[in-house]
Write a protein that holds these residues in place. Sequence first.
Motif, PDB file in Angstrom:
ATOM      1  N   MET A  65     -42.980  36.284  60.496  1.00 21.56           N
ATOM      2  CA  MET A  65     -41.590  35.951  60.796  1.00 21.56           C
ATOM      3  C   MET A  65     -40.688  37.117  60.426  1.00 21.56           C
ATOM      4  O   MET A  65     -40.916  37.793  59.438  1.00 21.56           O
ATOM      5  CB  MET A  65     -41.179  34.679  60.037  1.00 21.56           C
ATOM      6  N   LYS A  66     -39.675  37.352  61.239  1.00 22.69           N
ATOM      7  CA  LYS A  66     -38.725  38.441  61.006  1.00 22.69           C
ATOM      8  C   LYS A  66     -37.304  37.897  61.097  1.00 22.69           C
ATOM      9  O   LYS A  66     -36.964  37.177  62.035  1.00 22.69           O
ATOM     10  CB  LYS A  66     -38.948  39.536  62.052  1.00 22.69           C
ATOM     11  N   ASN A  67     -36.480  38.249  60.133  1.00 23.73           N
ATOM     12  CA  ASN A  67     -35.072  37.865  60.161  1.00 23.73           C
ATOM     13  C   ASN A  67     -34.262  38.952  60.854  1.00 23.73           C
ATOM     14  O   ASN A  67     -34.419  40.133  60.553  1.00 23.73           O
ATOM     15  CB  ASN A  67     -34.555  37.645  58.737  1.00 23.73           C
ATOM     16  N   VAL A  68     -33.418  38.551  61.797  1.00 19.41           N
ATOM     17  CA  VAL A  68     -32.611  39.520  62.538  1.00 19.41           C
ATOM     18  C   VAL A  68     -31.158  39.072  62.561  1.00 19.41           C
ATOM     19  O   VAL A  68     -30.842  37.896  62.382  1.00 19.41           O
ATOM     20  CB  VAL A  68     -33.118  39.702  63.992  1.00 19.41           C
ATOM     21  N   LYS A  69     -30.276  40.025  62.789  1.00 17.16           N
ATOM     22  CA  LYS A  69     -28.854  39.758  62.985  1.00 17.16           C
ATOM     23  C   LYS A  69     -28.484  40.213  64.397  1.00 17.16           C
ATOM     24  O   LYS A  69     -28.696  41.375  64.756  1.00 17.16           O
ATOM     25  CB  LYS A  69     -28.015  40.510  61.950  1.00 17.16           C
ATOM     26  N   ILE A  70     -27.948  39.306  65.185  1.00 18.01           N
ATOM     27  CA  ILE A  70     -27.633  39.566  66.584  1.00 18.01           C
ATOM     28  C   ILE A  70     -26.141  39.855  66.706  1.00 18.01           C
ATOM     29  O   ILE A  70     -25.309  39.022  66.325  1.00 18.01           O
ATOM     30  CB  ILE A  70     -28.025  38.363  67.454  1.00 18.01           C
ATOM     31  N   LYS A  71     -25.807  41.011  67.216  1.00 17.73           N
ATOM     32  CA  LYS A  71     -24.400  41.382  67.334  1.00 17.73           C
ATOM     33  C   LYS A  71     -23.747  40.595  68.466  1.00 17.73           C
ATOM     34  O   LYS A  71     -24.254  40.523  69.572  1.00 17.73           O
ATOM     35  CB  LYS A  71     -24.271  42.880  67.580  1.00 17.73           C
ATOM     36  N   ALA A  72     -22.617  40.003  68.152  1.00 14.15           N
ATOM     37  CA  ALA A  72     -21.834  39.243  69.109  1.00 14.15           C
ATOM     38  C   ALA A  72     -20.440  39.856  69.192  1.00 14.15           C
ATOM     39  O   ALA A  72     -20.094  40.700  68.363  1.00 14.15           O
ATOM     40  CB  ALA A  72     -21.753  37.786  68.660  1.00 14.15           C
ATOM     41  N   PRO A  73     -19.633  39.454  70.175  1.00 13.25           N
ATOM     42  CA  PRO A  73     -18.286  40.028  70.278  1.00 13.25           C
ATOM     43  C   PRO A  73     -17.413  39.762  69.062  1.00 13.25           C
ATOM     44  O   PRO A  73     -16.446  40.480  68.817  1.00 13.25           O
ATOM     45  CB  PRO A  73     -17.716  39.324  71.518  1.00 13.25           C
ATOM     46  N   TYR A  74     -17.742  38.750  68.259  1.00 12.84           N
ATOM     47  CA  TYR A  74     -16.854  38.367  67.171  1.00 12.84           C
ATOM     48  C   TYR A  74     -17.519  38.465  65.804  1.00 12.84           C
ATOM     49  O   TYR A  74     -16.898  38.826  64.826  1.00 12.84           O
ATOM     50  CB  TYR A  74     -16.338  36.939  67.397  1.00 12.84           C
ATOM     51  N   TRP A  75     -18.799  38.135  65.661  1.00  8.61           N
ATOM     52  CA  TRP A  75     -19.518  38.247  64.396  1.00  8.61           C
ATOM     53  C   TRP A  75     -21.006  38.261  64.697  1.00  8.61           C
ATOM     54  O   TRP A  75     -21.407  38.276  65.855  1.00  8.61           O
ATOM     55  CB  TRP A  75     -19.187  37.093  63.446  1.00  8.61           C
ATOM     56  N   GLU A  76     -21.835  38.252  63.684  1.00  6.10           N
ATOM     57  CA  GLU A  76     -23.278  38.309  63.890  1.00  6.10           C
ATOM     58  C   GLU A  76     -23.901  36.913  63.847  1.00  6.10           C
ATOM     59  O   GLU A  76     -23.483  36.053  63.066  1.00  6.10           O
ATOM     60  CB  GLU A  76     -23.936  39.192  62.824  1.00  6.10           C
ATOM     61  N   ILE A  77     -24.889  36.715  64.704  1.00 11.36           N
ATOM     62  CA  ILE A  77     -25.684  35.495  64.704  1.00 11.36           C
ATOM     63  C   ILE A  77     -26.993  35.797  63.982  1.00 11.36           C
ATOM     64  O   ILE A  77     -27.695  36.750  64.325  1.00 11.36           O
ATOM     65  CB  ILE A  77     -25.980  35.029  66.149  1.00 11.36           C
ATOM     66  N   ALA A 106     -30.846  34.976  62.916  1.00 11.08           N
ATOM     67  CA  ALA A 106     -31.987  34.293  63.528  1.00 11.08           C
ATOM     68  C   ALA A 106     -33.279  34.706  62.866  1.00 11.08           C
ATOM     69  O   ALA A 106     -33.394  35.799  62.300  1.00 11.08           O
ATOM     70  CB  ALA A 106     -32.034  34.601  65.028  1.00 11.08           C
ATOM     71  N   ASN A 107     -34.267  33.833  62.945  1.00 10.11           N
ATOM     72  CA  ASN A 107     -35.630  34.138  62.529  1.00 10.11           C
ATOM     73  C   ASN A 107     -36.514  34.158  63.767  1.00 10.11           C
ATOM     74  O   ASN A 107     -36.484  33.220  64.575  1.00 10.11           O
ATOM     75  CB  ASN A 107     -36.154  33.096  61.545  1.00 10.11           C
ATOM     76  N   ILE A 108     -37.298  35.228  63.910  1.00 12.06           N
ATOM     77  CA  ILE A 108     -38.238  35.328  65.018  1.00 12.06           C
ATOM     78  C   ILE A 108     -39.640  35.025  64.492  1.00 12.06           C
ATOM     79  O   ILE A 108     -40.093  35.625  63.524  1.00 12.06           O
ATOM     80  CB  ILE A 108     -38.223  36.728  65.654  1.00 12.06           C
ATOM     81  N   TYR A 109     -40.306  34.099  65.159  1.00  9.46           N
ATOM     82  CA  TYR A 109     -41.685  33.748  64.829  1.00  9.46           C
ATOM     83  C   TYR A 109     -42.595  34.344  65.899  1.00  9.46           C
ATOM     84  O   TYR A 109     -42.338  34.201  67.104  1.00  9.46           O
ATOM     85  CB  TYR A 109     -41.855  32.227  64.776  1.00  9.46           C
ATOM     86  N   PHE A 110     -43.662  35.000  65.443  1.00 10.86           N
ATOM     87  CA  PHE A 110     -44.552  35.727  66.350  1.00 10.86           C
ATOM     88  C   PHE A 110     -45.900  35.018  66.478  1.00 10.86           C
ATOM     89  O   PHE A 110     -46.367  34.379  65.529  1.00 10.86           O
ATOM     90  CB  PHE A 110     -44.777  37.148  65.823  1.00 10.86           C
ATOM     91  N   PRO A 111     -46.555  35.177  67.633  1.00  8.31           N
ATOM     92  CA  PRO A 111     -47.912  34.634  67.777  1.00  8.31           C
ATOM     93  C   PRO A 111     -48.889  35.357  66.863  1.00  8.31           C
ATOM     94  O   PRO A 111     -48.630  36.481  66.419  1.00  8.31           O
ATOM     95  CB  PRO A 111     -48.249  34.910  69.256  1.00  8.31           C
ATOM     96  N   GLU A 112     -50.007  34.706  66.601  1.00  6.39           N
ATOM     97  CA  GLU A 112     -51.073  35.384  65.868  1.00  6.39           C
ATOM     98  C   GLU A 112     -51.586  36.556  66.703  1.00  6.39           C
ATOM     99  O   GLU A 112     -51.611  36.505  67.935  1.00  6.39           O
ATOM    100  CB  GLU A 112     -52.200  34.399  65.566  1.00  6.39           C
ATOM    101  N   ASN A 113     -51.965  37.618  66.034  1.00  4.54           N
ATOM    102  CA  ASN A 113     -52.454  38.828  66.717  1.00  4.54           C
ATOM    103  C   ASN A 113     -51.405  39.393  67.676  1.00  4.54           C
ATOM    104  O   ASN A 113     -51.730  39.909  68.749  1.00  4.54           O
ATOM    105  CB  ASN A 113     -53.751  38.545  67.468  1.00  4.54           C
ATOM    106  N   PHE A 114     -50.151  39.295  67.268  1.00  2.10           N
ATOM    107  CA  PHE A 114     -49.048  39.805  68.086  1.00  2.10           C
ATOM    108  C   PHE A 114     -49.232  41.287  68.383  1.00  2.10           C
ATOM    109  O   PHE A 114     -49.547  42.083  67.495  1.00  2.10           O
ATOM    110  CB  PHE A 114     -47.724  39.576  67.356  1.00  2.10           C
ATOM    111  N   ASN A 115     -49.031  41.650  69.645  1.00  3.40           N
ATOM    112  CA  ASN A 115     -49.145  43.042  70.091  1.00  3.40           C
ATOM    113  C   ASN A 115     -47.834  43.440  70.754  1.00  3.40           C
ATOM    114  O   ASN A 115     -47.521  42.949  71.846  1.00  3.40           O
ATOM    115  CB  ASN A 115     -50.307  43.197  71.074  1.00  3.40           C
ATOM    116  N   PRO A 116     -47.028  44.301  70.141  1.00  3.69           N
ATOM    117  CA  PRO A 116     -45.723  44.653  70.712  1.00  3.69           C
ATOM    118  C   PRO A 116     -45.814  45.383  72.045  1.00  3.69           C
ATOM    119  O   PRO A 116     -44.809  45.511  72.745  1.00  3.69           O
ATOM    120  CB  PRO A 116     -45.096  45.550  69.638  1.00  3.69           C
ATOM    121  N   ALA A 117     -46.999  45.835  72.419  1.00  2.90           N
ATOM    122  CA  ALA A 117     -47.167  46.496  73.720  1.00  2.90           C
ATOM    123  C   ALA A 117     -47.336  45.479  74.851  1.00  2.90           C
ATOM    124  O   ALA A 117     -47.274  45.844  76.021  1.00  2.90           O
ATOM    125  CB  ALA A 117     -48.364  47.433  73.673  1.00  2.90           C
TER     126      ALA A 117
END
Length: 306
Positions: A1-13, A15-26
């Motif tokens: 799991m990775k915590n991210v901040k999403i830039k919005a026009p007014y403030w940041e959102i 979020a937590n991203i959950y990845f599949p097992e054996n995740f391959n970014p390619a």
Amino acid sequence: MKNVKIKAPYWEIAANIYFPENFNPAQTYPAIISGHPIGSCKEQTSGQVYGEAIAKAGFIVIAFDASFQGESGGEPRSIENPALRVEDFRLVIDYLVTLEYVDENRIGVLGICGGGGYALNVAMTEKRIKAVATVDAVNFGRLSREGFSQWNPLEKLEMIAKQRTAEARGGAKRVDSLLPNSVAEAESAGLTDIDVLEATEYYKTQRGQHLRGESKALFSHSAVSIGWDAFHLAEVLLTQPLLLIAGDKVGGFGAYRDSLEIYGRAASRQKELLIVEGWSHYDLYDKPEPVAQALAKLIPFYQTHL
């Protein structure tokens, strides 16, 4: 799991991203946006229950905090604004389509409780969403006009107007708790509704309690929800494949009723309604057996349509 901040026009959102097992970014993956219930946060049922489980089935899942809530920005805090809640979903999609490992043509949405109403609503006009599923979907506008205003929305609107004026002049903010402090307190006050009692047991004990899942509302900013309706124009605009899940133990928040209504009204040609027999609204948040029944429908639904 990775915590991210999403830039919005007014403030940041946040979020937590959950990845599949054996995740391959390619590689590229289908993605699911998970929207939390009213008064909840991304670390509760939308993320650590459904988010984790769906990610294990091979999806990218992003569970986010609504504006004014959780780790997301927005002041003052504890505002439940349907217009901005819907916009939050769009901003999360804007973020997802920048990720090389997300297939922009395979984005779905999951909404739980009030998050379900928002998911249904945004899908009507956000066609980057290709599949829509809900668990315990609640039309927060309908609930705000009924139970949350004691079936007298006009009187509540007058009260809100006075409170907002007082705060604009420097008066103290009124922040209401959406739930009693404990089940014992609820019972001593004569509250008997299954949704109220079980929500209290979930949010106010170690079972589901989280520091950022506050279950509070800033009274002076609650007028917009009274004039909003999650299902408006569903007969025309809600066209994506649709899966609705609810328990058959009916409570006052109305997920059973709302799920049946939107099933009938949605323009979707492919739609399915699962009523989980013997279980309640809050059972579907985290109890293994009803959650397993929900996931047994959710995962094949997303695999088919994404």
